[in-house]
Scaffold this active site. Structure first.
Site, PDB file in Angstrom:
ATOM      1  N   ASP A 181       0.827  -1.213   0.000  1.00 18.82           N
ATOM      2  CA  ASP A 181       0.000   0.000   0.000  1.00 18.82           C
ATOM      3  C   ASP A 181       0.865   1.269   0.000  1.00 18.82           C
ATOM      4  OD1 ASP A 181      -2.359   1.401  -0.043  1.00 18.82           O
ATOM      5  OD2 ASP A 181      -2.709   1.270   2.124  1.00 18.82           O
ATOM      6  N   HIS A 234       2.425   3.244  -8.991  1.00 18.21           N
ATOM      7  CA  HIS A 234       2.182   1.823  -9.285  1.00 18.21           C
ATOM      8  C   HIS A 234       3.344   1.234 -10.083  1.00 18.21           C
ATOM      9  CE1 HIS A 234      -1.678   2.290  -7.546  1.00 18.21           C
ATOM     10  NE2 HIS A 234      -2.223   2.952  -8.546  1.00 18.21           N
ATOM     11  N   LEU A 249       9.742 -21.045  -4.717  1.00 17.98           N
ATOM     12  CA  LEU A 249       8.788 -20.092  -4.138  1.00 17.98           C
ATOM     13  C   LEU A 249       7.454 -20.105  -4.898  1.00 17.98           C
ATOM     14  CD1 LEU A 249       8.282 -17.475  -2.299  1.00 17.98           C
ATOM     15  CD2 LEU A 249       8.988 -16.181  -4.326  1.00 17.98           C
TER      16      LEU A 249
HETATM   17  C1  IPE Z   1      -5.568  -2.584  -0.218  1.00 18.62           C
HETATM   18  O1  IPE Z   1      -5.207  -1.269  -0.341  1.00 18.62           O
HETATM   19  C2  IPE Z   1      -5.561  -3.253  -1.556  1.00 18.62           C
HETATM   20  C3  IPE Z   1      -4.269  -3.464  -2.165  1.00 18.62           C
HETATM   21  C4  IPE Z   1      -3.114  -3.151  -1.647  1.00 18.62           C
HETATM   22  C5  IPE Z   1      -4.303  -4.105  -3.444  1.00 18.62           C
HETATM   23  P1  IPE Z   1      -6.291  -0.103  -0.504  1.00 18.62           P
HETATM   24  O2  IPE Z   1      -5.500   1.146  -0.671  1.00 18.62           O
HETATM   25  O3  IPE Z   1      -7.239  -0.446  -1.574  1.00 18.62           O
HETATM   26  O4  IPE Z   1      -7.040  -0.161   0.878  1.00 18.62           O
HETATM   27  P2  IPE Z   1      -7.817   0.997   1.670  1.00 18.62           P
HETATM   28  O5  IPE Z   1      -8.787   1.611   0.725  1.00 18.62           O
HETATM   29  O6  IPE Z   1      -6.789   1.973   2.125  1.00 18.62           O
HETATM   30  O7  IPE Z   1      -8.441   0.288   2.826  1.00 18.62           O
HETATM   31  C1  IPE Z   2      -1.549   0.259  -3.349  1.00 17.94           C
HETATM   32  O1  IPE Z   2      -1.322   1.637  -3.374  1.00 17.94           O
HETATM   33  C2  IPE Z   2      -1.805  -0.302  -4.720  1.00 17.94           C
HETATM   34  C3  IPE Z   2      -3.177  -0.751  -4.947  1.00 17.94           C
HETATM   35  C4  IPE Z   2      -4.155  -0.671  -4.109  1.00 17.94           C
HETATM   36  C5  IPE Z   2      -3.456  -1.302  -6.240  1.00 17.94           C
HETATM   37  P1  IPE Z   2      -2.520   2.669  -3.408  1.00 17.94           P
HETATM   38  O2  IPE Z   2      -2.873   2.929  -4.822  1.00 17.94           O
HETATM   39  O3  IPE Z   2      -3.627   2.220  -2.549  1.00 17.94           O
HETATM   40  O4  IPE Z   2      -1.821   3.945  -2.797  1.00 17.94           O
HETATM   41  P2  IPE Z   2      -2.441   4.932  -1.729  1.00 17.94           P
HETATM   42  O5  IPE Z   2      -2.873   4.088  -0.574  1.00 17.94           O
HETATM   43  O6  IPE Z   2      -3.577   5.628  -2.390  1.00 17.94           O
HETATM   44  O7  IPE Z   2      -1.319   5.841  -1.376  1.00 17.94           O
HETATM   45 MG    MG Z   3      -4.069   2.444  -0.601  1.00 15.07          MG
END
Ligand code: IPE
Ligand code: IPE
Ligand code: MG
Length: 255
Positions: A35, A52, A146
């Site tokens: 995240d 990303h 793995l």
């Molecule tokens: C969880 O992260 C999903 C992934 C890392 C793929 P999100 O960014 O979607 O989660 P919330 O919205 O902060 O809970």
């Molecule tokens: C995690 O990073 C990747 C996915 C959920 C696909 P985010 O895109 O949620 O990044 P933040 O949390 O908005 O910073």
């Molecule tokens: Mg996120």
């Protein structure tokens, strides 16, 4: 200095070495909620998708390291069932990432004896995403190293609802007795049926929640959080998590 393990390919670049980390007592299954890509990008004045893209490079590093260390399973939360709510352009970019990742990285995964798997509602992914991921699964299916398990269009509640439907149908068909429904039965009907439960869950970016990830499977896992955004995560943080894990006492309700 490279870590000297029987299972480390000597040609891999020098690896972090965490003092005190016992490389023979590692968690067997590590799950990661990757995240913070968006916030990482925003802090740099970049569009979210730049986060990303950078995050994908970190996936490569961490997979390589987990494989070198001899960890059995690495489950990576790549896209949740709730992530469809994001702007269309971002979702489209995320759906192209597996293809991009595998285009450049599949040969190395094959060479490293990594087996690619997925959990989640695979059928509802776009065709091009399915094709790329399915090819990786097919070409690595006999590998014994793995298990690289991507949670793609994964949602734990959906997973449980689907499992309950299948179990209910088995009862209805007369193939299963209600008394036979136990924890093992539920586990066997989840996407993770063939995997051991995660020993360690890592979440980056400072959020401390599960966001619908492996609710059943994480019942007795150790949780490790860091404020670091996923694109800044690396092998050294990974080892720090492993080290902290080794200093936890898992009691499973006992004394
Ligand atoms: C969880 O992260 C999903 C992934 C890392 C793929 P999100 O960014 O979607 O989660 P919330 O919205 O902060 O809970
Ligand atoms: C995690 O990073 C990747 C996915 C959920 C696909 P985010 O895109 O949620 O990044 P933040 O949390 O908005 O910073
Ligand atoms: Mg996120």
């Amino acid at each position: 200095m490279p870590i000297k393990f029987p299972f480390t390919k000597s040609k891999s670049k020098p690896e972090p070495q965490t003092p005190g980390l016992d490389y023979k007592q590692l968690p067997r299954h590590v799950a990661i909620i990757m995240d913070g890509n968006g916030r990482w990008a925003k802090n740099k004045g970049l569009p979210r998708i730049a986060g990303h893209k950078e995050g994908m490079n970190v996936v490569k590093k961490v997979v390589r390291h987990a494989s070198n260390l001899g960890i059995d399973v690495l489950t990576l939360y790549a896209f949740s069932t709730e992530n469809w709510k994001r702007p269309k352009t971002e979702v489209e970019f995320l759906m192209k990432l597996p293809m991009e990742f595998l285009n450049t990285y599949l040969p190395e995964l094959i060479e490293k004896n990594v087996r690619v798997e997925t959990i989640g509602d695979f059928e509802r992914l776009p065709e091009h995403t399915k094709t790329a991921v399915q090819e990786a699964k097919d070409r690595t299916k006999n590998n014994t190293g793995l298990i690289l398990n991507f949670a793609l269009n994964y949602g734990s509640r959906y997973e449980m609802v689907e499992a309950v439907k299948v179990v209910a149908d088995e009862v209805k068909q007369g193939n299963l007795d209600v008394d036979e429904i136990d924890e093992g039965c539920i586990s066997r009907h989840l996407y993770t049926a063939d995997l051991k439960e995660p020993d360690l869950l890592i979440r980056t970016s400072g959020e401390q929640r599960l966001s619908n990830f492996l609710l059943w499977q994480l019942a007795y896992s150790e949780f490790w959080f860091t404020d670091v955004y996923w694109p800044d995560f690396n092998e050294a943080y990974f080892e720090k998590a492993l080290y902290d894990y080794q200093n936890r006492k898992r009691r499973y309700g006992g004394v």
